[in-house]
Scaffold this active site. Structure first.
Site, mmCIF file in Angstrom:
data_model
loop_
_atom_site.group_PDB
_atom_site.id
_atom_site.type_symbol
_atom_site.label_atom_id
_atom_site.label_comp_id
_atom_site.label_asym_id
_atom_site.label_seq_id
_atom_site.Cartn_x
_atom_site.Cartn_y
_atom_site.Cartn_z
ATOM 1 N N LEU A 123 15.449 35.938 43.581
ATOM 2 C CA LEU A 123 15.332 35.811 45.280
ATOM 3 C C LEU A 123 14.186 35.284 45.732
ATOM 4 C CD1 LEU A 123 17.530 39.058 46.514
ATOM 5 C CD2 LEU A 123 18.362 36.600 45.936
ATOM 6 N N VAL A 139 15.970 42.668 38.322
ATOM 7 C CA VAL A 139 16.034 41.151 37.956
ATOM 8 C C VAL A 139 16.222 40.494 39.411
ATOM 9 C CG1 VAL A 139 17.362 39.387 37.105
ATOM 10 C CG2 VAL A 139 17.167 41.387 35.746
ATOM 11 N N CYS A 140 16.567 40.939 40.350
ATOM 12 C CA CYS A 140 17.155 40.557 41.400
ATOM 13 C C CYS A 140 15.860 39.785 42.337
ATOM 14 C CB CYS A 140 17.983 41.582 42.388
ATOM 15 S SG CYS A 140 19.690 41.883 41.973
ATOM 16 N N PRO A 141 14.880 40.450 42.409
ATOM 17 C CA PRO A 141 13.747 40.235 43.210
ATOM 18 C C PRO A 141 12.970 38.885 42.566
ATOM 19 C CG PRO A 141 12.964 42.097 42.309
ATOM 20 C CD PRO A 141 14.643 42.073 42.021
#
EC number: 1.11.1.26
Length: 187
Positions: free
Chosen positions: A51, A46-48
């Protein structure tokens, strides 16, 4: 003590930013609006998406005088490696703060102690270093940079217009409210 309107606690960290390692401190935030976006770890799922969404909207934040800082408990070396190997993360132009000591995540109360990882925490900080917005998500729930941009615009508006408040779904140019006895029960 509630985190809203509290001062950012003193910190010193290394960030990966525009191909270099830089020192970022609580003093670096003074004089401008800042957004801290905590996330669990580099090289995740999920992070990319989050970001990358922030990277796509970064210039809009910059036009508002806002610096974005992403923060995870990874090292600055890991941030560089991720930046160098991911097409999505390579778009990032904002500082990626390393928090391997967990001190910053702990200070913002987003640390999952038993995992050594941060929850998805978003904080909007005014030029005086006060936290004006705090939103913490379960790590399975991604954030939307467009909604964050709207919230920053609302925080900036009420900072410039004391006595006014921004209702739900407010956007720049829309009507605000001036709280008064006359409004009670009429909204």
């Amino acid at each position: 003590m509630p985190i809203i309107n509290s001062q950012v606690q003193p910190f010193k960290a290394t960030a990966y930013h525009n191909g270099e390692f830089q020192t970022v401190t609580d003093e670096s935030l003074k004089g401008k609006w800042s957004v801290f976006v905590f996330y669990p770890a580099d090289f995740t799922f999920v992070c990319p998406t989050e970001l990358g969404d922030l990277a796509d909207r970064y210039e809009e934040f910059k036009k508002l005088g806002v610096e974005i800082y992403s923060v995870s408990t990874d090292t600055h070396f890991t941030h560089k490696a991720w930046h160098d190997t991911s097409d999505t993360i390579s778009k990032i132009k904002y500082p990626m703060i390393a928090d391997p000591t967990l001190a910053i995540s702990r200070a913002f109360d987003v640390l999952i102690e038993e995992e050594g990882l941060a929850l998805r925490g978003t904080f909007v900080i005014n030029p005086e270093g006060q936290i004006k917005l705090c939103e913490i998500h379960d790590n399975g729930i991604g954030r939307d940079a467009g909604e964050l941009l709207r919230k920053v615009q609302a925080a900036q508006y009420i900072a410039k217009n004391p006595g006014q408040v921004c209702p739900a779904k407010w956007t720049p140019g829309a009507e605000t409210l001036t709280p008064s006895l006359d409004l009670i029960g009429k909204i």
